[in-house]
Design a protein around this motif. Structure first.
Motif, PDB file in Angstrom:
ATOM      1  N   ASN A  20     -11.465  -1.823  -8.446  1.00  0.00           N
ATOM      2  CA  ASN A  20     -10.134  -1.214  -8.550  1.00  0.00           C
ATOM      3  C   ASN A  20     -10.134   0.316  -8.543  1.00  0.00           C
ATOM      4  O   ASN A  20      -9.066   0.926  -8.681  1.00  0.00           O
ATOM      5  CB  ASN A  20      -9.432  -1.694  -9.824  1.00  0.00           C
ATOM      6  CG  ASN A  20      -9.200  -3.190  -9.846  1.00  0.00           C
ATOM      7  OD1 ASN A  20      -9.560  -3.860 -10.808  1.00  0.00           O
ATOM      8  ND2 ASN A  20      -8.623  -3.727  -8.785  1.00  0.00           N
ATOM      9  N   PHE A  46      -2.008  -1.080  -4.044  1.00  0.00           N
ATOM     10  CA  PHE A  46      -3.103  -0.280  -3.498  1.00  0.00           C
ATOM     11  C   PHE A  46      -2.585   1.125  -3.225  1.00  0.00           C
ATOM     12  O   PHE A  46      -1.595   1.309  -2.503  1.00  0.00           O
ATOM     13  CB  PHE A  46      -3.618  -0.913  -2.200  1.00  0.00           C
ATOM     14  CG  PHE A  46      -4.780  -0.207  -1.553  1.00  0.00           C
ATOM     15  CD1 PHE A  46      -5.819   0.328  -2.303  1.00  0.00           C
ATOM     16  CD2 PHE A  46      -4.853  -0.100  -0.161  1.00  0.00           C
ATOM     17  CE1 PHE A  46      -6.887   0.966  -1.702  1.00  0.00           C
ATOM     18  CE2 PHE A  46      -5.923   0.523   0.456  1.00  0.00           C
ATOM     19  CZ  PHE A  46      -6.937   1.058  -0.316  1.00  0.00           C
ATOM     20  N   SER A  49      -6.541   0.300  -7.066  1.00  0.00           N
ATOM     21  CA  SER A  49      -5.859  -0.956  -6.781  1.00  0.00           C
ATOM     22  C   SER A  49      -5.655  -1.728  -8.069  1.00  0.00           C
ATOM     23  O   SER A  49      -6.220  -1.395  -9.121  1.00  0.00           O
ATOM     24  CB  SER A  49      -6.663  -1.798  -5.779  1.00  0.00           C
ATOM     25  OG  SER A  49      -7.892  -2.236  -6.364  1.00  0.00           O
ATOM     26  N   ALA A  64     -10.774  -2.153  -3.590  1.00  0.00           N
ATOM     27  CA  ALA A  64     -10.720  -0.749  -3.169  1.00  0.00           C
ATOM     28  C   ALA A  64     -12.094  -0.257  -2.720  1.00  0.00           C
ATOM     29  O   ALA A  64     -12.206   0.541  -1.781  1.00  0.00           O
ATOM     30  CB  ALA A  64     -10.192   0.117  -4.312  1.00  0.00           C
ATOM     31  N   ALA A 123       0.834  -1.204   0.000  1.00  0.00           N
ATOM     32  CA  ALA A 123       0.000   0.000   0.000  1.00  0.00           C
ATOM     33  C   ALA A 123       0.871   1.257   0.000  1.00  0.00           C
ATOM     34  O   ALA A 123       1.958   1.283   0.591  1.00  0.00           O
ATOM     35  CB  ALA A 123      -0.923   0.014   1.212  1.00  0.00           C
ATOM     36  N   LEU A 175      -4.072  -7.900   1.363  1.00  0.00           N
ATOM     37  CA  LEU A 175      -3.109  -7.207   0.526  1.00  0.00           C
ATOM     38  C   LEU A 175      -1.974  -8.145   0.114  1.00  0.00           C
ATOM     39  O   LEU A 175      -1.561  -8.171  -1.047  1.00  0.00           O
ATOM     40  CB  LEU A 175      -2.541  -5.998   1.273  1.00  0.00           C
ATOM     41  CG  LEU A 175      -3.406  -4.739   1.287  1.00  0.00           C
ATOM     42  CD1 LEU A 175      -2.966  -3.784   2.389  1.00  0.00           C
ATOM     43  CD2 LEU A 175      -3.367  -4.046  -0.062  1.00  0.00           C
TER      44      LEU A 175
END
Length: 342
Positions: free
Chosen positions: A309, A271, A288, A294, A236, A337
């Protein structure tokens, strides 16, 4: 069900009508392109059509054919023009939003209206707020849905080059230049059809992606060098921009469009979130890759939603609180993730 709605709509359009097309606040390319594209088509059929949005679109969309006739509610005379359009409308057509609160200050007029309503949208449904709906979350944009509706209703002959350009702009911008939400062949068949009808792909690219200001480019550089943070081991990343920082670079509406996508170019990042400070809240844009949701993340933690996404959200607090809340949520989603990266 879809066929019934299309037939009912076609029957409704069999005589001249007064139509009002609405789209959401902070209108993007799909909102404006869908509203104006459909307005061109319906006008060519002999209907009287008005299109309205709560506030202004970014400057890179103002060249779209018909934009000068768009009612912008927040502007001088916008309220009066919108009220008259609601009063005279035989039908209200909502495009590219899945909740009436996305209408901002137009919501009160919408809820007070008595005209029949139709929603055309590609976002996952949240609530039923119109009489009829044509929703398909598998499509990359509402503009694509409008083109497909026009074909189904035998309106394709009414798609002028101006209409085709507006719809093509909606498709191109919502798929970020065919990078997201477009992994199915039918979308490119639609694009080819719109280009054959006169859709000007080259001008869209030039106006949307080739007219940046030097301030905007400097803001982008500052965002990537000074403000981008990768959260180690999570996949992320985020960029946060305060109002003071935006002011430093003479920020104009639309200048941060696309910033959220840059961290996704880093191999380890799947992300990415852009935080921008607004007058009374923190606005989030979430993107994402792969199967990381997302939209679920936005809905669960940031009063938002959207697509798998691409999503949006809001946080009511200061930037420090928003970032702390985000990093805590990323910890909770660490497993998903990690699995999404593999």
């Amino acid at each position: 069900m879809v066929e019934n709605i299309l037939e009912e709509f076609k029957k409704f359009l069999s005589e001249p009508r007064n139509l009002l097309i609405l789209s959401h606040k902070n209108p993007d390319g799909d909102a404006v392109g869908s509203a104006l594209g459909f307005k061109h088509i319906l006008t060519a059929m002999g209907h009287t059509v008005t299109a309205a949005v709560p506030d202004a679109a970014p400057g890179f969309l103002k060249w779209l054919p018909g934009h000068k006739d768009l009612i912008i509610f927040e502007r001088k005379n916008g309220k009066k023009a919108a009220a008259e359009a609601f009063r005279t409308a035989d039908m209200i057509i909502c495009v590219d939003f899945n909740s009436p609160d996305r209408l901002g200050d137009l919501e009160c007029l919408f809820r007070a209206g008595t005209s029949p309503t139709l929603l055309i949208d590609h976002h996952p449904p949240q609530e039923q707020f119109t009489d009829m709906t044509r929703i398909d979350p598998t499509r990359g944009s509402t503009a694509e849905l409008i083109y497909l509706m026009a074909v189904s209703l035998e309106m394709e002959a009414m798609i002028s080059p101006d209409a085709a350009t507006c719809l093509l702009a909606g498709i191109m911008t919502d798929t970020v230049g065919f990078k997201v939400s477009c992994s199915y062949p039918e979308i490119f068949e639609t694009v080819a059809s719109l280009m054959r009808l006169g859709g000007n792909k080259d001008r869209i690219y030039e106006e949307v992606y080739g007219q940046f200001s030097s301030d905007r480019m400097r803001l982008l550089g500052y965002s990537l060098v000074q403000k981008m943070k990768i959260i180690p081991g999570t996949g992320a990343a985020y960029i946060d921009l305060t109002r003071a920082e935006l002011k430093q670079f003479n920020h104009k509406k639309g200048d941060t469009e696309g910033f959220v996508n840059y961290p996704l170019s880093i191999g380890e990042v799947i992300f990415s979130v852009l935080f921008t400070e607004q007058e009374d809240h923190i606005k989030l844009s979430l993107r994402s890759t792969g199967n990381f949701p997302a939209n679920e993340f936005a809905s669960r933690y940031f009063n938002g939603g959207g697509h798998l996404n691409a999503a949006g959200g809001r946080f009511f607090g200061n930037m420090e609180q928003a970032l702390k809340h985000f990093e805590g949520a990323v910890e909770i989603y660490q497993g998903l993730l990690t699995n999404s990266k593999s």
